[in-house]
Design a protein around this motif. Structure first.
Motif: not given
Length: 662
Positions: A264-265, A319-326, A331-333, A338-339
């Motif tokens: 996944e990573q 703004s919503i797109a940026l928020l989702i992207a953030l 989450k990915n970060q 964590r990994v």
């Protein structure tokens, strides 16, 4: 780029499907990538070890806790299939969460499962983590541990437990058979190149797989080692992969979930890379779109209210797109962090374990060196004390005195008595009495003159004793002891034979009879015509049979022995006979050095009898050993030593005379 996972898990026999089903459910169905099943080993159960495991669990030992440790999922499945229902008086120890889940599927109660990274513990999913749990929860006094494993698996785990005092027994409950890989499958894996991801769980797996691929596709293997990715679960496996030449080796935690997290990573990284490349490659299209949109806006009539609404809506969407992207980036970060932290903790744990082992080894080396240093220091002190004593004696001997101390004479006479009566050392007694006589040679006192005369008389009696030097005899006996393993036995193939069966029967050879039959005068006297031809043919048949029988009898060797039972001993019994002979000769050596004649003769008789009974007395080595034993028999160890009565009486008179003067 589409990655392909190469799964090299071992293949279990029919009826053992729990691990295979778990792999299919948790990995293959959830992995968004193609997989290739490439088993390297076939596993085969060992019935004797599994029967022993069942017998151990059937014992009712309520006073001791019984723990069964399975070092791998394969060992777990083999063991639980053989055990059946899990006994209530035993605990099940496994190396991680995946094995714990498999144990629960196979019927082990959860409260009886001991595994790292479960029930709130923070231990690593490996043998060290399980070792820490066992030592923290149980004591060695009331605990029996059975380690179930395959060949050459987790040997250091049992050693660690034994060092802590636990009663540990190891059982190899399954065997491993290497699979001969198909050439087409090997070529398919090689052709994947940088898209191949090998999931390796043991150093034996990567060694066998690399050897099989080298046999089928040797010309492409070097490039494949540089391009493919190898996922490993232990530093030992990483070291083996690097040794074989694989460069892209990455550490993952034990279990299927770690492989899913890695994929996944990696897929997130690949997707982000593709998006960046797309944005960088289309700047002209974006500018064209902007210009076109500007032209359309200039041509259309402007409505301020609708423009504000559209701008507000566009800002909200952005703004919503940026928020989702953030959120996604965060989450990915977080997942990457964590990994990374998990991998770093695993590496730090492995490094800590290595450092612990090194510290333990260094401590053992330090203790050994300290012990040796203490021994050297004691030996040095003892040598210094002896040197001082010898120096003192030497200084006393160099002093030219007219009067001699009777205490020195008494000490020398005591030394001579000890050398004679305790050690049988004639040379030592002669040396001590000679020294006493030399000390008295300059004295003119009547009592000391009488003492010197008595010492000289006893010294002459001591010199008349035979001096037996036991050192050469002991060296000869040591050579016989060292040659016991090479002495030929009567039951061995190199024993000397007396004769063959043909020599024992002592008949004329068939070759001579054949020569007589071939004599023309003899054939002529027997008739002519058809009768003669028939007789000649019959004679040739008889001669051929006699010649074959002669050769067969030449193969049979005859040896005459007095003890037929010497030929009936087995190889193990022959080794026991050699050990008994060696012990008897060692006892004889001790008796020789202790000058115990009776014990020496008994040991020599026993050794000589064994040589005559079980060994080939015609062999040169056995005859040499018997000669050494005969020389030892002739050694005179029982000496009738003089009691030095004259010297003792004269010394007593001299001491009394000195006392009267005082």
């Amino acid at each position: 780029m589409t990655l392909t996972l190469i799964v090299s898990k071992p293949r279990l026999p029919k009826g053992h499907d729990a691990q295979r089903d778990s792999l299919r459910t948790n990995l293959i169905n959830n992995l968004k990538a193609p997989t290739v099943q490439l088993p390297v080993f076939d596993l085969k159960e060992v019935p004797a070890a599994l029967g022993q495991l069942r017998d151990q669990l059937s014992l009712n030992a309520a006073e001791r806790i019984r723990i069964i440790v399975f070092v791998s999922p394969s060992a777990l499945e083999f063991g639980l299939k053989a055990i059946g229902p899990w006994p209530s008086n035993a605990f099940c120890g496994v190396m991680g969460r995946q094995s714990a889940h498999l144990a629960a599927l196979l019927g082990v109660p959860k409260d009886r499962i001991i595994a790292p990274s479960m029930e709130g513990n923070e231990e690593s999913e490996d043998s060290q983590g399980l070792f820490n749990l066992l030592t923290a929860r149980f004591t060695a006094a009331n605990c029996n541990i059975t380690v179930c494993k395959g060949p050459r698996g987790r040997q250091e785990f049992a050693v660690q437990l034994r060092d802590r005092g636990f009663d540990v027994e190891e059982l190899e409950i399954y065997d491993r058979i290497e699979i001969d890989q198909d050439a087409d499958m090997c070529r398919h894996v090689i052709d994947l190149g940088r898209n191949a991801v090998l999931w390796i769980t043991s150093s034996e797996t990567i060694t066998s797989l690399d050897r099989q691929m080298a046999r089928h596709v040797m010309n492409k293997l070097a490039d494949f080692r540089q391009e493919c990715t190898v996922l490993v679960t232990h530093p030992r496996i990483r070291a083996k992969c690097l040794e074989l030449g694989y460069t892209n080796v990455q550490d993952v935690a034990t279990g299927i979930q770690s492989v899913l997290d890695w994929f996944e990573q990696h897929q997130h990284k690949t997707t982000n890379t593709k998006s960046d490349m797309t944005n960088q490659s289309n700047p002209a299209a974006e500018s064209t779109t902007s210009v076109t949109a500007g032209k359309v806006d200039q041509a259309a009539p402007v409505n301020p209210t609708s423009g504000l609404v559209k701008v507000s809506f566009a800002l909200s969407v952005i703004s919503i797109a940026l928020l989702i992207a953030l959120v996604i980036a965060g989450k990915n970060q977080i997942e990457q962090t964590r990994v990374a932290f998990g991998e770093r903790i695993q590496r730090d744990t492995t490094l800590l374990n290595v450092l612990k082992d090194q510290v333990k080894d260094s401590s053992d080396i330090y203790k050994d060196l300290k012990t040796r240093f203490d021994m050297m220091e004691e030996n040095q002190k003892e040598a210094a004390a002896q040197r001082d004593a010898l120096q003192e004696i030497y200084n006393k001997l160099l002093i030219n005195r007219a009067e001699v101390s009777l205490s020195e004479i008494h000490q020398l006479v005591s030394i001579a008595k000890r050398q004679l009566f305790l050690l049988g050392n004639v040379k030592g007694a002669i040396l001590a009495l000679s020294q006493a006589s030399d000390l008295l040679s300059s004295s003119e006192k009547p009592s000391l003159i009488r003492l010197k005369t008595a010492i000289d008389k006893d010294l002459a009696d001591v010199k008349a004793l035979p001096n037996v030097d036991v050192l050469p005899l002991a060296v000869s006996l040591d050579s016989v002891i060292n040659s016991v393993d090479t002495l030929p036995m009567l039951s061995g193939p190199d024993a000397t034979t007396d004769m063959t069966l043909d020599q024992y029967t002592d008949k004329a050879t068939p070759k001579e009879s054949a020569k007589d039959a071939a004599n023309p005068s003899v054939a002529k006297s027997q008739g002519s015509g058809f009768n003669q031809d028939l007789q000649l043919v019959w004679q040739k048949v008889k001669d051929g049979a006699a010649l074959a029988w002669h050769d067969i009898k030449g193969l049979i060797q005859i040896t005459r022995v007095k003890t037929p039972e010497a030929f009936l001993i087995s190889t193990q019994q022959a080794n026991d006979v050699r050990n008994v002979l060696r012990l008897s000769l060692l006892n004889a050596r001790i008796s020789l050095l202790s000058r115990h004649s009776d014990l020496l003769q008994a040991d020599l008789d026993r050794s000589d009898k064994m040589l005559d009974t079980y060994f080939d007395t015609k062999a040169v080595q056995v005859q040499r050993a018997k000669a050494v034993i005969a020389d030892l028999r002739d050694a005179q160890l029982n000496l009738t030593v003089p009691e030095l009565q004259g010297t003792s009486a004269a010394l007593a008179l001299a001491v009394a005379a000195e006392g009267d003067k005082k």
